[in-house]
Motif scaffolding. Structure first.
Motif, short mmCIF file in Angstrom:
data_model
loop_
_atom_site.label_atom_id
_atom_site.label_comp_id
_atom_site.label_asym_id
_atom_site.label_seq_id
_atom_site.Cartn_x
_atom_site.Cartn_y
_atom_site.Cartn_z
N VAL A 99 0.83 -1.27 0.08
CA VAL A 99 0.07 -0.04 0.09
C VAL A 99 0.88 1.45 -0.10
CG1 VAL A 99 -1.79 1.41 1.23
CG2 VAL A 99 -2.11 -1.27 0.91
N PRO A 100 1.96 1.46 0.91
CA PRO A 100 2.67 2.76 0.90
C PRO A 100 3.59 2.70 -0.38
CG PRO A 100 3.52 1.22 2.71
CD PRO A 100 2.31 0.54 1.96
N LEU A 101 3.86 1.52 -0.86
CA LEU A 101 4.75 1.36 -2.11
C LEU A 101 3.91 2.00 -3.31
CD1 LEU A 101 7.45 0.90 -3.68
CD2 LEU A 101 6.66 -1.46 -3.80
N SER A 102 2.56 1.70 -3.31
CA SER A 102 1.75 2.29 -4.49
C SER A 102 1.47 3.68 -4.30
CB SER A 102 0.43 1.32 -4.36
OG SER A 102 -0.63 1.96 -5.31
N LYS A 103 1.28 4.12 -3.04
CA LYS A 103 1.18 5.61 -2.65
C LYS A 103 2.62 6.24 -3.14
CE LYS A 103 -2.83 5.27 -0.48
NZ LYS A 103 -3.94 6.20 -1.22
N ALA A 104 3.77 5.92 -2.85
CA ALA A 104 4.86 6.59 -3.30
C ALA A 104 4.83 6.73 -4.94
CB ALA A 104 6.10 6.08 -2.90
N THR A 105 4.48 5.46 -5.48
CA THR A 105 4.61 5.50 -7.00
C THR A 105 3.48 6.52 -7.61
OG1 THR A 105 4.99 3.28 -6.82
CG2 THR A 105 4.25 3.80 -9.14
N VAL A 150 -3.63 5.68 7.02
CA VAL A 150 -2.18 5.14 7.41
C VAL A 150 -2.47 4.59 8.89
CG1 VAL A 150 -0.15 5.90 8.08
CG2 VAL A 150 -0.92 6.98 6.04
N PHE A 151 -2.91 5.20 9.73
CA PHE A 151 -3.01 4.49 11.11
C PHE A 151 -3.71 3.00 11.03
CE2 PHE A 151 -2.38 9.03 12.56
CZ PHE A 151 -1.16 8.71 13.34
N VAL A 152 -4.78 3.19 10.17
CA VAL A 152 -5.39 1.86 10.09
C VAL A 152 -4.66 0.91 9.53
CG1 VAL A 152 -7.48 0.67 9.06
CG2 VAL A 152 -7.56 2.87 10.19
N ASN A 153 -3.91 0.98 8.55
CA ASN A 153 -2.94 0.09 7.62
C ASN A 153 -1.94 -0.21 8.62
OD1 ASN A 153 -0.35 -0.09 6.29
ND2 ASN A 153 -1.61 -0.48 4.68
N ALA A 154 -1.32 0.44 9.56
CA ALA A 154 -0.37 0.02 10.72
C ALA A 154 -0.90 -0.76 11.65
CB ALA A 154 0.15 1.27 11.23
N ILE A 155 -2.14 -0.70 11.95
CA ILE A 155 -2.64 -1.69 13.02
C ILE A 155 -3.39 -2.51 12.79
CG2 ILE A 155 -2.53 0.32 14.65
CD1 ILE A 155 -5.64 0.52 14.50
N SER A 156 -3.69 -2.69 11.32
CA SER A 156 -4.60 -3.94 10.87
C SER A 156 -3.80 -5.06 10.32
CB SER A 156 -5.58 -3.37 9.63
OG SER A 156 -6.32 -2.43 10.04
#
Length: 223
Positions: A99-105, A150-156
């Motif tokens: 997910v964060p890699l896609s956001k950076a792209t 971003v917070f949900v991604n980190a804790i999910s």
């Protein structure tokens, strides 16, 4: 079993242990290597660096990313719906990393796209093509939603992120397909209609004047 251990560890003799070599990590994920860095207290399995070493999967991801961003830029869709599954399936990234890699792209494509659009003018109004008034309203909401996500991604857990991805992509596919079908039906219906039965754009026929055609070869017709 390998999947009973965390992704950083390897299964040896039925128990979870730290890795000693990259081949142990690759029994579970071929894109992982054993790293022993100063930031870690012990050796762990992590995804290899992009293009180091260069693999077939890296080349496939490069071309898919290129064509995805090239198609997403003119349509304004971003391309995350294709990039995230591609990073997970081809690159074997975890959902938390894909997910964060896609956001950076997408950020890189957005910067290049906005560099071009910021220089363009609106075709029917005396203002820039980008409506900055709308941005003042939408961007704060977008940033709040992004921070929350971003917070949900980190804790999910990974399964929850994957489930959310499947549901969102499924709804987007259904919505886009339904819209495409409606447009197709309307266009097909319009092509099959009798032009004489279609109401003219300038109003009903009774209010229109028939144009008189003159011929310069016939002087009498110009009287």
């Amino acid at each position: 079993h390998h999947y009973n251990c965390r992704s950083e560890f390897v299964c040896r003799d039925g128990q979870c242990h730290v890795c000693t070599k990259s081949t142990e990590c690759q029994e579970r994920n071929t894109m992982r290597q054993c790293f022993n860095t100063t930031q870690d207290l012990f050796p762990v399995c992590r995804h290899k660096a992009l293009f180091f070493p260069l693999t077939t999967e890296d080349i496939i991801m490069f071309f898919i990313t290129f064509f995805t961003i090239a198609l997403a830029a003119p349509t304004g869709t971003g391309g995350g719906g294709i990039l995230v599954p591609m990073f997970m399936i081809v690159g074997q990234f975890s959902p938390h990393a894909a997910v964060p890699l896609s956001k950076a792209t997408i950020l890189g494509g957005a910067v290049a796209n906005n560099f071009i659009n910021v220089q363009r003018r609106h075709p029917f109004a005396n203002r820039p093509l980008i409506d900055h008034g709308t941005l003042h309203i939408m961007v704060p909401n977008l940033l709040i939603g992004t921070i929350f996500g971003v917070f949900v991604n980190a804790i999910s857990p990974a399964w929850l992120i994957t489930l959310g991805l499947v549901l969102s992509l499924g709804y987007a596919t259904w919505s886009s397909g339904n819209k495409a079908w409606k447009v197709y039906v309307e266009e097909t219906k319009a092509e099959g209609e009798d032009p004489a039965a279609v109401e003219p754009l300038m109003g009903p026929k009774s209010s229109q004047m028939q144009a008189k055609h003159y011929s310069f070869d016939d002087p009498a017709g110009m009287n």
